[in-house]
Design a protein around this motif. Structure first.
Motif: not given
Lengths: 109, 115
Positions: A11-13, A17-21, A76-82, A103-109
């Protein structure tokens, strides 16, 4: 059969952005549900469990017995949530954990 | 802080070798577990133990055995390593259900490669 399903491998956001896994489970009794997280080069650790009803690092998860789901959400996703996120189920009064495939979460800046 | 340690971070062995993976915890936990972690498959339970000298099979025990001679130590043994046992192995420990702190704590993992 007891099973935990995480339908998304990745999951890439973007940051903010909001996140739902998503997590769905199959179990006939009263399970205990967990979310575990593994940050890069760190050990697997507990993020939250449904009986605690806590919000950890801004994440929440509600057990929906009707839909047999335990989705993990953050507004609200943060980069450190990756990280890699695993949903897990413990059948009633047992120690065994049944994990989803993650699920791999990637949060882009 | 709970400490679960594993004897090796990385291990390379040859097919047919006997392999020992060691796990030690310092929180007097009764229950200990061995999992393997594979991409796309998540974590799968190999064996677990509720007490010294007690063991129970998990979901994928074939090709593995375990030993628990002391409460703090739980060993995973590959009697004759095969290439399909190349994986990340995670140890975990916890108190029994109902204990006020019954969270499962994980070790850092051992990445085993079998050539």
């Amino acid at each position: 059969a007891q099973r935990v399903t995480q339908p998304e491998k990745l999951l890439s956001v973007f940051k903010g952005a909001p996140v739902e896994l998503k997590c769905n489970y199959s179990y006939s009794g009263s399970p205990e549900l967990f979310w575990y997280v593994q940050y890069s080069r760190q050990r697997l650790q507990l993020l939250l469990r449904h009986i605690s009803r806590e919000s950890i690092k801004g994440f929440t998860a509600d057990l929906n017995k009707g839909e047999t789901s335990f989705h993990l959400k953050k507004p609200f996703a943060q980069e450190e949530d990756s990280a890699m996120y695993y949903c897990a189920l413990a059948p009633y009064n047992t120690d065994k954990l049944i994990f989803g495939t993650g699920t791999r979460l990637q949060v882009f800046p | 802080d709970v400490k679960v340690t594993q004897s090796s971070r990385y291990l390379v062995k040859r097919t047919g070798e006997k392999v020992f993976l060691e796990c030690v915890q310092d929180m007097d936990h009764e229950n200990m577990f061995w999992y393997r972690q594979d991409p796309g498959l998540g974590l799968r339970l190999i064996y677990f133990s509720y007490d010294v000298k007690m063991k129970e099979k998990g979901d994928i025990p074939e090709g593995y055995s375990v030993s628990r001679e002391k409460k703090e130590r739980f060993s995973l043994i590959l009697e004759s390593a095969s290439t399909n046992q190349t994986s990340m192995y995670l140890c975990a420990s916890k108190h029994p259900p109902g204990h006020r702190t019954d969270t499962q704590y994980f070790g850092p993992g051992t990445r085993l490669t079998v050539l």
